[in-house]
Design an enzyme around this catalytic site. Structure first.
Site, short mmCIF file in Angstrom:
data_model
loop_
_atom_site.label_atom_id
_atom_site.label_comp_id
_atom_site.label_asym_id
_atom_site.label_seq_id
_atom_site.Cartn_x
_atom_site.Cartn_y
_atom_site.Cartn_z
N HIS A 112 30.55 34.97 -18.19
CA HIS A 112 31.78 35.17 -17.49
C HIS A 112 32.93 33.97 -18.31
CE1 HIS A 112 30.67 30.96 -16.31
NE2 HIS A 112 29.69 31.34 -15.66
N GLY B 168 34.08 31.39 -18.00
CA GLY B 168 33.55 30.04 -18.38
C GLY B 168 32.88 29.93 -19.62
N HIS B 169 31.96 30.96 -19.93
CA HIS B 169 31.17 31.14 -21.19
C HIS B 169 32.08 31.42 -22.37
CE1 HIS B 169 27.94 32.07 -18.36
NE2 HIS B 169 27.26 31.21 -19.11
N LYS C 244 30.80 22.01 -15.83
CA LYS C 244 30.26 22.42 -14.29
C LYS C 244 28.82 21.63 -13.95
CE LYS C 244 28.94 26.25 -12.67
NZ LYS C 244 27.69 25.96 -12.34
N GLN D 18 23.36 17.82 -16.32
CA GLN D 18 22.89 18.61 -17.31
C GLN D 18 23.33 18.17 -18.74
OE1 GLN D 18 21.58 22.75 -18.03
NE2 GLN D 18 23.59 22.98 -18.96
N VAL E 220 35.87 26.14 -15.50
CA VAL E 220 36.75 27.38 -15.26
C VAL E 220 36.47 27.88 -13.84
CG1 VAL E 220 37.33 29.82 -16.28
CG2 VAL E 220 36.64 27.97 -17.83
N LEU F 65 33.35 29.19 -11.66
CA LEU F 65 32.50 30.40 -12.31
C LEU F 65 31.25 29.96 -12.50
CD1 LEU F 65 35.31 32.28 -14.65
CD2 LEU F 65 35.03 32.40 -12.16
O1 PAF Z 1 23.56 26.06 -18.77
C1 PAF Z 1 22.78 26.85 -19.00
O2 PAF Z 1 23.38 28.00 -19.02
C2 PAF Z 1 21.33 26.66 -19.38
O3 PAF Z 1 20.93 25.55 -18.52
C3 PAF Z 1 21.32 26.26 -20.98
C4 PAF Z 1 21.89 25.07 -21.32
C5 PAF Z 1 21.62 27.33 -21.75
C6 PAF Z 1 19.80 26.09 -21.23
O4 PAF Z 1 18.93 27.00 -20.76
#
Ligand code: PAF
Length: 290
Positions: A34, A36-37, A149, A153, A176, A184
């Protein structure tokens, strides 16, 4: 764009980039891309060449009752989006390629991952750090791009990169949001129309904290009460947790003093969503970024 399926091939591309003193950027994803990516990809392209996007739905970060099987995998659509942006390499390993028979290693960052998301999703962060370490070792990026987001992590990955003296620099990019504020997420695709409308409550609850902070409120319990009030008004949203933590330690704050996160996780129907706001001291006041 070249699509790479094997670890060996990805390593060759990474070694060649290194040899040629090129700045390789990695955007690790689980696909179902999306905006965001795509914002991470654009940021990578500003800073790096070549840019590698990985798509791998990592089974090790899903619990047994979670959505690994139904997680969306629109690979052709994702590939077209990346192609249109001019991404250099798409790395899409199979599960067997990443975790061949006999695979036994698990990478765990102690402490930071046992609360909040870690408590609600036992084993999740061990799965994330295991796959991210592998991706960093395979693609050897100079920079790796993640979205804010998933604030916990990101903090855990930063800790791992520091602790293990990895070469990659972690770049964290803003959340985003849709026009109505919803962050998103690939999981937003699970929401039906009513759930999608209800999901706005997560953003609105963070916005309530922002307003309380702007009024001068600094006490954690008061700020969380303001947040909960918004969530409780939306019957389709069930709060999992809401917390205010210090950004470095992810320990709950007493009164707001240092850079912190307000974190919220909730179920909307069957779909679990997370969101957060960043609170940064700015003189007497706080800058709140949603
Ligand atoms: O944030 C994510 O989409 C996942 O946790 C990642 C960092 C790609 C690891 O699988």
């Amino acid at each position: 764009m070249e699509t790479i399926h094997t670890v060996a091939w990805m390593k060759q591309v990474a070694s060649a980039a290194r040899r040629d003193e090129r700045v390789l950027g990695l955007v690790p994803t689980m696909g179902a891309l999306h905006e965001g990516h795509l914002s991470l990809v654009r940021a990578a392209q500003q800073q790096c060449s070549p840019v590698v996007v990985s798509i791998f739905v990592n089974p090790k970060q899903f619990g047994p009752a979670e959505d690994f099987q139904k997680y969306p995998r629109p690979l052709d659509r994702d590939r077209a989006l990346l192609e249109a942006l001019g991404v250099d390499y798409l790395f899409v390993p199979s599960i067997e390629e990443m975790y061949p028979a006999g695979f036994r290693t698990r990478v765990v960052v102690e402490g930071l991952g046992d609360r909040l998301e870690g408590r609600s999703r036992p084993g999740h962060f061990g799965g994330v750090t295991t796959v991210v370490l592998k991706l960093l070792e395979i693609a050897q990026p100079r920079f790796a791009f993640f979205g804010r987001k998933d604030a916990q992590q990101v903090r855990i990955i930063e800790q791992m990169v520091g602790d293990l003296n990895l070469d990659a620099e972690i770049v964290v990019r803003p959340i985003v949001r849709d026009a109505d504020g919803l962050a998103l997420s690939s999981r937003n695709a699970y929401l039906d129309a009513e759930e999608r409308a209800a999901a706005r409550a997560l953003y609105q609850s963070l916005d309530a904290v922002r307003r309380a902070v702007a009024r001068g409120e600094r006490e954690r319990t008061q700020l969380l009460t303001a947040l909960r009030k918004v969530i409780e008004q939306e019957p389709k949203v069930a709060l999992d947790y809401a917390e205010i933590v210090e950004a470095d330690t992810f320990e709950p704050v007493g009164n707001l003093r240092k850079t912190s996160y307000v974190l919220v996780a909730a179920r909307v129907g069957q779909t679990r969503l997370i969101d957060n706001a960043l609170l940064e001291p700015a003189g007497e006041s706080f800058l709140v970024t949603l």
